[in-house]
Design a protein around this motif. Structure first.
Motif, PDB file in Angstrom:
ATOM      1  N   THR A   1      12.043  10.932   8.495  1.00  0.00           N
ATOM      2  CA  THR A   1      12.267  11.887   9.579  1.00  0.00           C
ATOM      3  C   THR A   1      11.347  13.095   9.454  1.00  0.00           C
ATOM      4  O   THR A   1      11.231  13.674   8.377  1.00  0.00           O
TER       5      THR A   1
ATOM      6  N   ARG B   1       3.913  13.811   4.522  1.00  0.00           N
ATOM      7  CA  ARG B   1       4.921  13.726   3.462  1.00  0.00           C
ATOM      8  C   ARG B   1       5.888  12.568   3.719  1.00  0.00           C
ATOM      9  O   ARG B   1       6.309  11.872   2.807  1.00  0.00           O
ATOM     10  N   VAL B   2       6.228  12.388   4.997  1.00  0.00           N
ATOM     11  CA  VAL B   2       7.155  11.301   5.334  1.00  0.00           C
ATOM     12  C   VAL B   2       6.425   9.958   5.305  1.00  0.00           C
ATOM     13  O   VAL B   2       6.944   8.966   4.782  1.00  0.00           O
TER      14      VAL B   2
ATOM     15  N   VAL C   1       5.992   7.884   1.937  1.00  0.00           N
ATOM     16  CA  VAL C   1       7.004   6.990   1.358  1.00  0.00           C
ATOM     17  C   VAL C   1       7.064   5.670   2.125  1.00  0.00           C
ATOM     18  O   VAL C   1       7.993   4.897   1.949  1.00  0.00           O
TER      19      VAL C   1
END
Lengths: 249, 271
Positions: free
Chosen positions: A77, A144-145, A148
């Motif tokens: 998110t 950053r999201v 992953v």
């Protein structure tokens, strides 16, 4: 289009007596870009938090039909604010998810370096977030999201705090990045042009917790052609009618 | 040393002539030291009658007495003993204070519930516990550890709790949405976010701990700077009493200056 990565059936969410979501059905297809359009208070942020697993449903179900392991699809998110940790450099912020056990199998440091280049952040990699512009900070928060490797990337009005020019360039950049990385996107916004530019599918919320319509718009459009987009009039009409209804109620 | 649980206000806005200001400030401070020593000398050597015990407290007796104490071989062991006790007491205070501060900063109801009890405990001078501490722990280092920790724990608790309350909730949401467990959120977001607050608390705790250490060492121990004051008094060596007081003040100033440098000057407001 591909398989269904995330499916909402009869999703209902109430805050007190107020039904924010009232029996919403929604399919998120893999490799699509779904934009959920609605005005403020139409429940679109709630819908996104439900998809993110950050909020429980009062009724209905969230399923992951094509999940290939027990954990199901991984959902990442991006929020309205970048929410970068101010004591970490850009690189360390992007690598944050790698510190968590849940991502250990999917995360690798080399990917972070690729993302830094792909997101145009090489010159800023060793800076702290306080030195970034709003557009750069939001790119870091998306990186950053993405680091992953989520199956689905959820974005909650990620560009709404930015100035129009930055906003537009980030829309271009996001559509290209999504194509380059093969991302499945779900984005909520109240901006009809943003929806038309980014979406392969658009769902309009009607303001009373239900979906007012769902359209496909497969042909990508440039910003300059948005004014003539065949769907634009339809969406704006749907928008106006609910604004009128909201004012009357 | 700061004894209150507040932070000294930020320095007054500097004038553009920084270098001159710096030099003149040092000059002023040196002047003040000279004036203080002069007043000390006048009171002890001029105003006091020649037969008064105050004569022994005079600078010309007290300063050489530091050397005498060192030559006796008691000064440095006493300093190390006192610093060791301060360190252990502070470590206990940090562990207890950070854990407690995290808890009351996280749960508002716990903060509300604990307020009257903590307020009560905070306002009891830690030295009041000395008989209890000696009764519980006996003679030796441990009652001093206890008393230093009892004094130093409060600024750490209060600053940690304030730090936790000031964390942007969005950071916690971002960590959670990246798959962080509560323990991972604690180590990757909460602890780094409260670090400046904890360091501010630690600096205040160091000040309070040092102030409490000396009287605590006057009760139930046979070493340390506090004990050395009483020991010198019992030998009627008032010059040595004054010498130890000078050492205590000097060491305290050095510790505070080191803490300021190492832990930052404390840009956050204490509660």
């Amino acid at each position: 289009m591909g398989t269904v990565a995330l499916r909402l059936t009869g999703a209902t969410k109430r805050y007190g007596d107020n039904a924010v979501l009232d029996g919403v059905d929604l399919d998120v297809e893999r490799d699509s870009r779904l934009v959920v359009l609605g005005h403020s208070g139409s429940g679109k942020s709630t819908l996104l938090r439900v998809l993110a697993g950050l909020e429980e449903l009062d009724a209905g179900a969230l399923t992951r039909p094509d999940a290939d392991d027990a954990r199901g699809a991984v959902v990442g998110t991006v929020f309205q604010q970048p929410l970068l940790l101010p004591w970490l450099t850009v690189r360390d912020n992007i690598a944050l998810g790698g510190r968590y056990r849940a991502n250990k199998a999917r995360f690798d440091a080399a990917h972070v370096e690729e993302l830094i280049d792909l997101f145009g952040l090489r010159a800023q990699a060793d800076l702290l977030p306080s030195a970034l512009s709003g557009g750069q900070a939001q790119r870091v928060s998306i990186a950053r999201v993405v680091a992953v490797r989520p199956d689905i990337l959820l974005l909650d009005e990620p560009f709404s705090a930015l100035d129009p020019a930055t906003r537009r360039s980030l829309q271009v950049w996001l559509r290209d990045a999504a194509a380059a990385l093969g991302l499945t996107l779900v984005m909520v916004t109240h901006d009809v042009d943003e929806a038309l530019y980014l979406a392969t599918e658009v769902t309009l919320l009607d303001g009373s917790g239900r979906a007012a319509g769902h359209w496909r718009c497969d042909a990508p459009t440039g910003h300059d052609d948005l004014a003539d987009h065949p769907l634009r009039a339809t969406l704006l009409a749907g928008y106006r009618s609910q604004l009128g209804a909201a004012a009357a109620s | 040393m700061s004894t209150a649980e507040t932070i000294s206000p930020p320095p007054v806005t500097r004038s553009p002539r920084t270098s001159r200001t710096w030099a003149s400030r040092l000059g002023l401070q040196l002047l003040a030291v000279v004036v203080a020593v002069a007043i000390w000398w006048v009171i002890t050597s001029v105003l006091a009658s020649p037969t008064s015990m105050l004569q022994d407290f005079a600078p010309q007796h007290a300063i050489p007495a530091i050397g005498a104490l060192a030559a006796q071989g008691v000064l440095f062991p006493d300093i190390w003993t006192s610093l060791w006790r301060l360190l252990v007491g502070l470590l206990i205070a940090v562990v207890l204070g950070v854990v407690t501060g995290l808890a009351i900063g996280t749960w508002q109801s716990l903060e509300t519930a604990s307020r009257p009890v903590f307020q009560f405990l905070r306002m009891v001078s830690p030295l009041s516990w000395a008989p209890v501490a000696i009764g519980l722990f006996g003679i030796g280092d441990r009652p001093v550890f206890f008393l230093v920790a009892a004094a130093a724990v409060w600024p750490i608790v209060l600053n940690t709790a304030a730090g936790v309350r000031s964390i942007d909730q969005g950071f916690l949401l971002a960590a959670r949405s990246l798959g962080a467990t509560p323990a991972e959120t604690l180590t990757s977001v909460v602890l780094p976010a409260i670090r400046p607050h904890v360091l501010t608390g630690l600096r205040l705790a160091l000040g309070i701990g040092w102030v409490v250490l000396v009287p605590a060492e006057m009760l139930g121990v046979t070493s340390g700077l506090g004990y050395e004051i009483l020991n010198s008094r019992d030998q009627l060596a008032y010059d040595k009493v004054m010498a130890v007081i000078l050492v205590i003040g000097l060491l305290g100033s050095i510790l505070d200056a080191l803490a300021r440098r190492a832990l930052g000057t404390g840009n956050r407001q204490a509660v």
